[in-house]
Design a protein around this motif. Structure first.
Motif, PDB file in Angstrom:
ATOM      1  N   ARG A 136      37.574  51.678  47.811  1.00 51.56           N
ATOM      2  CA  ARG A 136      36.058  51.738  48.302  1.00 51.56           C
ATOM      3  C   ARG A 136      36.126  52.320  49.701  1.00 51.56           C
ATOM      4  NH1 ARG A 136      32.273  47.699  46.508  1.00 51.56           N
ATOM      5  NH2 ARG A 136      33.932  46.145  45.957  1.00 51.56           N
ATOM      6  N   ARG A 175      37.789  58.601  41.159  1.00 52.69           N
ATOM      7  CA  ARG A 175      38.025  57.108  40.732  1.00 52.69           C
ATOM      8  C   ARG A 175      39.589  56.868  41.229  1.00 52.69           C
ATOM      9  NH1 ARG A 175      37.696  57.585  34.516  1.00 52.69           N
ATOM     10  NH2 ARG A 175      35.978  58.854  35.348  1.00 52.69           N
ATOM     11  N   VAL A 199      44.128  58.402  43.934  1.00 53.34           N
ATOM     12  CA  VAL A 199      42.795  58.775  43.978  1.00 53.34           C
ATOM     13  C   VAL A 199      42.701  60.173  42.942  1.00 53.34           C
ATOM     14  CG1 VAL A 199      41.125  59.594  45.271  1.00 53.34           C
ATOM     15  CG2 VAL A 199      42.374  57.775  46.095  1.00 53.34           C
ATOM     16  N   VAL A 232      41.579  47.514  45.664  1.00 58.56           N
ATOM     17  CA  VAL A 232      39.980  47.476  45.327  1.00 58.56           C
ATOM     18  C   VAL A 232      39.316  47.635  46.835  1.00 58.56           C
ATOM     19  CG1 VAL A 232      37.879  46.461  44.658  1.00 58.56           C
ATOM     20  CG2 VAL A 232      40.121  46.001  43.458  1.00 58.56           C
ATOM     21  N   ILE A 247      43.172  54.839  40.291  1.00 65.43           N
ATOM     22  CA  ILE A 247      44.158  54.333  39.284  1.00 65.43           C
ATOM     23  C   ILE A 247      45.178  53.655  40.072  1.00 65.43           C
ATOM     24  CG2 ILE A 247      45.769  54.838  37.411  1.00 65.43           C
ATOM     25  CD1 ILE A 247      44.143  57.340  37.096  1.00 65.43           C
ATOM     26  N   PHE A 298      37.751  43.016  36.624  1.00 65.39           N
ATOM     27  CA  PHE A 298      38.052  44.039  36.013  1.00 65.39           C
ATOM     28  C   PHE A 298      37.325  43.677  34.386  1.00 65.39           C
ATOM     29  CE2 PHE A 298      40.503  44.779  39.147  1.00 65.39           C
ATOM     30  CZ  PHE A 298      40.664  46.328  39.371  1.00 65.39           C
ATOM     31  N   ARG A 354      34.525  55.417  43.311  1.00 64.20           N
ATOM     32  CA  ARG A 354      33.330  54.458  42.659  1.00 64.20           C
ATOM     33  C   ARG A 354      33.688  53.821  41.625  1.00 64.20           C
ATOM     34  NH1 ARG A 354      28.259  56.635  43.367  1.00 64.20           N
ATOM     35  NH2 ARG A 354      27.814  54.780  42.589  1.00 64.20           N
ATOM     36  N   LEU A 355      35.034  53.658  41.182  1.00 62.17           N
ATOM     37  CA  LEU A 355      35.709  53.138  39.994  1.00 62.17           C
ATOM     38  C   LEU A 355      37.059  52.915  40.218  1.00 62.17           C
ATOM     39  CD1 LEU A 355      34.667  52.533  36.947  1.00 62.17           C
ATOM     40  CD2 LEU A 355      35.561  54.599  36.339  1.00 62.17           C
ATOM     41  N   VAL A 356      37.540  51.725  39.730  1.00 60.46           N
ATOM     42  CA  VAL A 356      38.916  51.586  39.879  1.00 60.46           C
ATOM     43  C   VAL A 356      39.466  51.395  38.438  1.00 60.46           C
ATOM     44  CG1 VAL A 356      40.878  50.009  40.883  1.00 60.46           C
ATOM     45  CG2 VAL A 356      38.565  50.318  42.131  1.00 60.46           C
ATOM     46  N   GLN A 357      40.552  51.736  38.073  1.00 58.25           N
ATOM     47  CA  GLN A 357      41.011  51.655  36.716  1.00 58.25           C
ATOM     48  C   GLN A 357      42.484  51.513  36.569  1.00 58.25           C
ATOM     49  OE1 GLN A 357      39.123  55.376  35.238  1.00 58.25           O
ATOM     50  NE2 GLN A 357      41.236  55.784  34.350  1.00 58.25           N
ATOM     51  N   LEU A 358      42.893  50.643  35.484  1.00 62.50           N
ATOM     52  CA  LEU A 358      44.363  50.494  35.185  1.00 62.50           C
ATOM     53  C   LEU A 358      44.612  50.277  33.926  1.00 62.50           C
ATOM     54  CD1 LEU A 358      44.898  47.184  34.921  1.00 62.50           C
ATOM     55  CD2 LEU A 358      44.183  47.258  37.250  1.00 62.50           C
TER      56      LEU A 358
END
Lengths: 150, 150
Positions: free
Chosen positions: B112, B82, B71, B108, B84, B139, B117-121
């Motif tokens: 939440r 966000r 986080v 995911v 990662i 994604f 507010r955002l998940v990234q990889l």
């Protein structure tokens, strides 16, 4: 032109940082510089986390650049920590004068000091100039960056 | 087939996680499963950091999948945090049976729950199957991922 200092952001820098986040083609639709309360709350989280390094580049006591450097420990690559650069912004008055290079070079040097073995960042696929900029600084566009908004 | 449990990794899971990191086309050259000391040191950093969530998927008490969820608080996007996702691995015996989907869906949902507010990889540009996998899960490959080894 007077000298640039790169230093940790304080609570007094929040308005200037948010103004830079908002003064951007993509950021304009995502930020609310007229309502700083959510940014102040997020700043408290950053200030309390020793792995977060939110900095400003200052000229004549005025923040003219910013980025956030995050140290992420992990097991991969023989237990290497990596750093992640996010939220790089340069004030409109300062674009094209090498300040972006100064900021990224600071982040790379700081990552090394903090024991990271890898620096990574993602850049929106539409920011072609930014891609050339990072490649000139030695970064390799070896990955795709996937995002899912919640 | 017995049920899968997804739970925080413990120190006892390190050898199994490192074996999965090493059993991979790219990971094979980067990991040293015969020398766990650097991984144990990194595990201590992860365990001490409340923003790090290293998990294993376990079947019959055996770790068969892993990922690390981080986080990252930040000022961008109105002070959004966000998450990662890094170091996703599925044991060779378990590939193609939906476990990867289970793990990413867990990440995911957990993101939440944690207020992100955002998940990234990022995924290596050569991992074409992985790209299709993440796109199926919603994604968007909207970014380029840049890396610089130190």
């Amino acid at each position: 032109m007077s000298d640039i200092e790169i230093r940790p952001a304080t609570g007094d820098d929040i308005a200037a940082i948010v103004a830079m986040l908002a003064d951007d083609e993509l950021g304009a639709t995502r930020e609310t510089p007229d309502d700083l309360a959510p940014y102040q709350a997020a700043y408290e989280l950053l200030a309390a986390d020793p792995n977060q390094h939110l900095v400003v580049a200052v000229r004549d006591a005025r923040p003219v650049g910013t980025l956030q450097l995050t140290v992420v420990p992990g097991l991969s690559r023989r237990g290497s920590s990596r750093s992640i650069i996010e939220a790089v912004r340069i004030h409109a008055d300062e674009r094209g004068n090498g300040l972006g290079t100064r900021l990224i070079e600071w982040a790379v040097a700081e990552s090394r000091t903090l024991g990271c073995r890898l620096v990574q960042l993602t850049s929106d696929a539409t920011r072609i100039d930014a891609h050339r900029f990072y490649e000139r600084l030695g970064f390799e566009a070896s990955h795709l960056g996937f995002k899912l908004q919640l």
